[in-house]
Scaffold this active site. Sequence first.
Site, short mmCIF file in Angstrom:
data_model
loop_
_atom_site.label_atom_id
_atom_site.label_comp_id
_atom_site.label_asym_id
_atom_site.label_seq_id
_atom_site.Cartn_x
_atom_site.Cartn_y
_atom_site.Cartn_z
N LYS A 57 -12.19 -0.14 -8.20
CA LYS A 57 -11.43 -0.34 -6.96
C LYS A 57 -10.08 0.38 -7.00
CE LYS A 57 -11.19 -4.88 -7.17
NZ LYS A 57 -11.79 -5.06 -8.53
N ARG B 158 -10.01 -12.81 -3.22
CA ARG B 158 -10.79 -13.13 -4.41
C ARG B 158 -11.49 -14.48 -4.30
NH1 ARG B 158 -7.92 -9.30 -7.94
NH2 ARG B 158 -8.83 -9.28 -10.01
N ARG C 162 -10.39 0.43 -21.38
CA ARG C 162 -9.45 1.01 -20.41
C ARG C 162 -8.04 1.14 -20.99
NH1 ARG C 162 -8.89 -1.63 -14.51
NH2 ARG C 162 -8.16 -3.47 -15.63
N ARG D 186 -3.85 -3.03 -20.98
CA ARG D 186 -3.37 -4.20 -20.24
C ARG D 186 -3.61 -5.46 -21.06
NH1 ARG D 186 -5.57 -4.12 -14.10
NH2 ARG D 186 -5.92 -6.30 -14.65
N ARG E 127 -12.30 -13.24 -16.79
CA ARG E 127 -12.08 -12.64 -15.46
C ARG E 127 -13.41 -12.41 -14.75
NH1 ARG E 127 -9.06 -7.61 -17.27
NH2 ARG E 127 -8.96 -7.00 -15.08
P1 AMP Z 1 -6.42 -7.01 -11.07
O1 AMP Z 1 -5.38 -6.01 -11.42
O2 AMP Z 1 -6.88 -6.90 -9.64
O3 AMP Z 1 -7.57 -7.04 -12.04
O4 AMP Z 1 -5.71 -8.45 -11.18
C1 AMP Z 1 -5.16 -8.91 -12.40
C2 AMP Z 1 -4.91 -10.41 -12.33
O5 AMP Z 1 -3.98 -10.68 -11.28
C3 AMP Z 1 -6.12 -11.26 -12.00
O6 AMP Z 1 -6.90 -11.55 -13.15
C4 AMP Z 1 -5.45 -12.51 -11.42
O7 AMP Z 1 -4.88 -13.30 -12.44
C5 AMP Z 1 -4.32 -11.91 -10.63
N1 AMP Z 1 -4.72 -11.61 -9.23
C6 AMP Z 1 -4.82 -10.37 -8.65
N2 AMP Z 1 -5.22 -10.47 -7.37
C7 AMP Z 1 -5.38 -11.80 -7.12
C8 AMP Z 1 -5.80 -12.54 -6.00
N3 AMP Z 1 -6.16 -11.95 -4.84
N4 AMP Z 1 -5.85 -13.89 -6.11
C9 AMP Z 1 -5.49 -14.51 -7.24
N5 AMP Z 1 -5.11 -13.88 -8.36
C10 AMP Z 1 -5.05 -12.53 -8.31
#
Ligand code: AMP
Length: 207
Positions: A15, A86, A120, A153, A164
């Site tokens: 994404k 999400r 990654r 990360r 996750r």
């Molecule tokens: P990502 O970079 O999209 O993988 O997001 C990393 C982390 O940020 C996730 O594992 C969640 O802890 C938090 N996060 C990101 N987007 C959301 C969302 N829409 N709702 C809740 N937590 C989020």
Amino acid sequence: MSHRILLLGAPGAGKGTQSAKLAEAYGIDHVTTGDALRANKEMETEYGTPKSFMDAGELVPDPVVNEIVKAALADADGFVLDGYPRNLEQAEYLSAITDLDAVVFLDVDEEVLVDRLTGRRVCEACGANYHVDFQSPEEAGVCDECGGELIQREDDTEETVRERLEVFYENTEPVVDHFREEGVLVEIDGEAAPDEVFDRIQTVVEG
Ligand code: AMP
């Protein structure tokens, strides 16, 4: 033509990579809750800091992320939304504040996701993505784009990745099903080459 694009997919589906390309191609905003939260990890909210949830691989509470998205979409002419919604509550909130022109799901097998995420590396300075095996930089640990340092990360460790993905299948897959039932979801094979995936998304967006 207006471009309000939603990209859905599990962590590691591509994404972020595809959103960055779309934002550049169409001159639209890349709205990503993950990046916004990482930039505000230590922010005190009534639920605690985003960091406490993110490091555990859990979702940050809806009111916190809904606020971020509301503010970002208020100033955007067109956008590609990445990492939100999400869960079904967030999806409902989103449909109350905006309309979407395209909803795309990047489909990737679970074991492929684990390999992609645990290998990654991201540039600390510009956010470019690499992979230790599939897309290594010219010089180990250094970003090809800007010379910045490549880091892993904190939530890309195997244990947190598994958590996750569990959160994705439990909370976010119902969102995918919801858009599928509405008949607006376009599913794309996210295991195809990145340029191929991008071409297919563009066909959807311009169709
Ligand atoms: P990502 O970079 O999209 O993988 O997001 C990393 C982390 O940020 C996730 O594992 C969640 O802890 C938090 N996060 C990101 N987007 C959301 C969302 N829409 N709702 C809740 N937590 C989020």
